[in-house]
Design a protein around this motif. Structure first.
Motif, PDB file in Angstrom:
ATOM      1  N   LYS A  48       0.814  -1.219   0.000  1.00 26.33           N
ATOM      2  CA  LYS A  48       0.000   0.000   0.000  1.00 26.33           C
ATOM      3  C   LYS A  48       0.844   1.264   0.000  1.00 26.33           C
ATOM      4  N   GLU A  49       2.124   1.156   0.416  1.00 25.51           N
ATOM      5  CA  GLU A  49       2.978   2.350   0.400  1.00 25.51           C
ATOM      6  C   GLU A  49       3.320   2.790  -1.019  1.00 25.51           C
ATOM      7  N   ASN A  50       3.077   1.950  -2.003  1.00 17.92           N
ATOM      8  CA  ASN A  50       3.305   2.352  -3.396  1.00 17.92           C
ATOM      9  C   ASN A  50       2.213   3.268  -3.933  1.00 17.92           C
ATOM     10  N   VAL A  51       1.062   3.247  -3.316  1.00 17.44           N
ATOM     11  CA  VAL A  51      -0.074   4.025  -3.821  1.00 17.44           C
ATOM     12  C   VAL A  51       0.276   5.511  -3.796  1.00 17.44           C
ATOM     13  N   GLY A  52       0.153   6.159  -4.938  1.00 18.72           N
ATOM     14  CA  GLY A  52       0.469   7.572  -5.060  1.00 18.72           C
ATOM     15  C   GLY A  52       1.887   7.856  -5.511  1.00 18.72           C
ATOM     16  N   ARG A  53       2.729   6.825  -5.556  1.00 11.31           N
ATOM     17  CA  ARG A  53       4.077   7.037  -6.056  1.00 11.31           C
ATOM     18  C   ARG A  53       4.048   7.184  -7.574  1.00 11.31           C
ATOM     19  N   THR A  54       5.110   7.738  -8.117  1.00 13.76           N
ATOM     20  CA  THR A  54       5.126   8.145  -9.522  1.00 13.76           C
ATOM     21  C   THR A  54       4.675   7.050 -10.469  1.00 13.76           C
ATOM     22  N   TYR A  55       5.304   5.883 -10.408  1.00 19.67           N
ATOM     23  CA  TYR A  55       5.025   4.864 -11.412  1.00 19.67           C
ATOM     24  C   TYR A  55       3.700   4.155 -11.163  1.00 19.67           C
ATOM     25  N   TYR A  56       3.264   4.087  -9.923  1.00 17.67           N
ATOM     26  CA  TYR A  56       1.920   3.587  -9.620  1.00 17.67           C
ATOM     27  C   TYR A  56       0.882   4.464 -10.323  1.00 17.67           C
ATOM     28  N   ASN A  57       1.034   5.768 -10.184  1.00 18.82           N
ATOM     29  CA  ASN A  57       0.062   6.683 -10.782  1.00 18.82           C
ATOM     30  C   ASN A  57       0.075   6.622 -12.304  1.00 18.82           C
TER      31      ASN A  57
END
Length: 415
Positions: A306-315
Motif C-alpha cells: 500500500k505504500e506504493n499508492v500515489g508514487r510516480t510509477y503507480y500513478n
C-alpha cells in the motif's frame, strides 16, 4: 541481496496473480494484455506500474465493469526480449485480447507492424515510437501521453519562462548513449536555434553506473542548465554526479524517469530542488487516487504494497488504464458489445479533454493525434514529495510535430 530477492519474489507473485485477474468473467470480458519486463531492464518501475493498473481495474470491475462488461487483465514477463514479447502477444491475441501494453521500447517497436496488421490497440505510454503520435500512419498505436520530444520541449519552455530565460545561456544534455537518450536531441537543437542558447550533448555508456568522466566534461562546459536523460539506477547516478560537480539541484531537469526511490537513493535533502517532467500528477491528492484508496486499498483488495499508492510509477499505471477504460466506455456506448480492436481504436479517438479526475492533464485524441496533445508540467522534489511548479501545458508542438511527421514518413516509406 535479500532485498533483491524479495523484489524479484514480489514481481513473480504480481505476474502470477495478474494471470488470473478477472478470469471469472472470461466469457464476456474485455481483454487487456500487459506482457511486461519484470526481470531485466524495466525492473525499477514494472511492479509499481502494474500494481496501479491492477488496482484501478479492480475498482472498475468491482463496480460492475464498463457498461456491464468486466475487464480481464493478463500479464507475463517478457524480460525486455522482443521474441518473448511476440510469443506473449500471440497467446493473448488468440485468447481475444484487443489491447496490449508492453512497457518496453524494444518489444513495443518490434510489435508495431503486427498490431497494425492485426488491428488491435497497443498503448505505449512513455516508451516505444514517438512518431506513433501520427495516428494516420500508426492507426492502432497510442503513445497516450507526452512523447520524449514533448517532454524536452516542456523542460526547455520551463527554463525559458520561469528560470530567467535561455538567451545566451548554456544547456547541457547528459544522456544514456542509446536511441532513447539521443531521441530528444533534434528537438533540443531546433529549440536552441529558436531561443538562442548553446546546446552541448554529453553521452555516457549504458547502463549508467559509471558517469564520472562524463560529468567532468560537463563541469568544464559550465552549463547554466542541465537536462538528464536516463532511466533506472543511472538517473540517481546522474543526480549524484551533477551535485558532486557543483551543479545546484534546481538547475537539474529530468526526463519523466525520476521517482521517489531515486530521491531516497540520492538523499531526500540532498536532492531537494531537482526538477523533472511530469505527465501524471504524483501523490494521493487527485480524486481518482483517493477513490482507489477508499474502494480498493482500505478494504484490503490492493494488489501490492500500500505504500506504493500515489508514487510516480503507480500513478502512471493507473493513468494508462483510466484512459484505456474511457476509450472502451466510449466505444461500447457508440457500437455496443462485443468490442474489437477497431472499435476500441475509435473509442480512443473519441476521447476529448479527459483528465482522469485530476490525475492527468486534459487529453484529447483524434485520427491524426494519438499523443493526446503532448501535455505535461514540471515538478520539483521538495524534500518529501514531488510538487508541481507550473500548470499543464504543451509548448512548441509545431517543432515536436516536425519530428513526428519526419519519422512517421520514413516508417511509412519503409513499411
Amino acid at each position: 541481496m535479500r532485498h533483491s530477492m524479495r523484489k524479484l519474489a514480489f514481481g513473480a507473485a504480481l505476474v502470477a496473480s495478474a494471470m488470473s485477474f478477472g478470469v471469472a468473467h472470461a466469457n464476456d470480458a474485455i481483454k487487456f494484455a500487459a506482457p511486461l519486463d519484470y526481470t531485466a531492464v524495466y525492473t525499477f518501475l514494472t511492479n509499481e506500474y502494474a500494481q496501479g493498473q491492477k488496482d484501478y481495474l479492480r475498482m472498475i470491475n468491482d463496480a460492475g465493469g464498463i457498461e456491464g462488461q468486466k475487464i480481464e487483465y493478463t500479464s507475463s514477463d517478457t524480460g525486455n526480449q522482443p521474441q518473448r514479447g511476440i510469443e506473449a502477444y500471440n497467446r493473448a491475441q488468440r485468447d481475444g485480447a484487443i489491447l496490449f501494453d508492453f512497457l518496453s521500447t524494444p518489444v513495443a517497436r518490434a510489435m508495431v507492424n503486427r498490431v497494425l496488421d492485426d488491428k488491435v490497440v497497443m498503448i505505449t505510454a512513455f516508451h516505444g515510437r514517438g512518431d506513433a503520435s501520427d495516428g494516420e500512419t500508426f492507426p492502432y498505436v497510442f503513445p497516450v501521453m507526452s512523447t520524449y520530444w514533448s517532454q524536452a520541449a516542456t523542460l526547455i519552455d520551463y527554463m525559458e519562462q520561469h528560470e530567467g530565460g535561455l538567451k545566451g545561456k548554456k544547456v547541457a544534455h547528459v544522456y544514456i548513449d542509446s536511441p532513447f537518450g539521443r531521441e530528444p536531441i533534434p528537438v533540443l537543437e531546433k529549440l536552441a536555434g529558436k531561443l538562442d542558447f548553446t546546446l552541448r550533448t554529453f553521452p555516457y555508456a549504458s547502463p549508467g553506473n559509471e558517469q564520472s568522466s562524463t560529468w567532468s566534461e560537463v563541469r568544464r562546459f559550465r552549463p547554466d542548465q542541465v537536462i538528464i536523460w536516463g532511466a533506472g539506477g543511472g538517473q540517481a547516478v546522474s543526480v549524484r554526479e551533477a551535485i558532486r560537480n557543483g551543479i545546484a539541484p534546481e538547475k537539474i531537469h529530468s526526463v519523466v524517469w525520476l521517482a521517489e526511490a531515486d530521491m531516497e537513493s540520492v538523499g531526500k535533502d540532498t536532492a531537494k530542488g531537482i526538477r523533472k517532467f511530469e505527465g501524471t500528477a504524483s501523490g494521493t491528492d487527485s480524486e481518482l487516487i483517493q477513490e482507489i484508496i477508499t474502494k480498493v486499498i482500505e478494504p484490503g483488495h490492493g494488489s501490492g504494497p500500500k505504500e506504493n499508492v500515489g508514487r510516480t510509477y503507480y500513478n502512471v499505471g493507473v493513468a494508462t488504464m483510466a484512459v484505456s477504460v474511457e476509450a472502451a466506455r466510449l466505444a461500447l456506448e457508440k457500437f455496443g458489445p462485443p468490442l474489437d480492436g477497431d472499435k476500441l481504436r475509435q473509442g480512443f479517438e473519441m476521447i476529448k479533454d479527459y483528465d482522469a479526475k485530476g490525475l492527468l492533464p486534459p487529453l484529447s485524441f483524434s485520427t491524426e493525434d494519438h499523443q493526446g496533445g503532448g501535455f505535461g508540467r514540471v515538478s520539483h522534489w521538495d524534500g518529501e514529495k514531488w510538487a508541481p511548479l507550473n500548470d499543464w501545458g504543451n509548448p512548441y508542438q509545431d517543432i515536436v510535430w516536425e519530428s513526428i511527421r519526419q519519422d512517421a514518413a520514413a516508417f511509412k516509406e519503409g513499411r
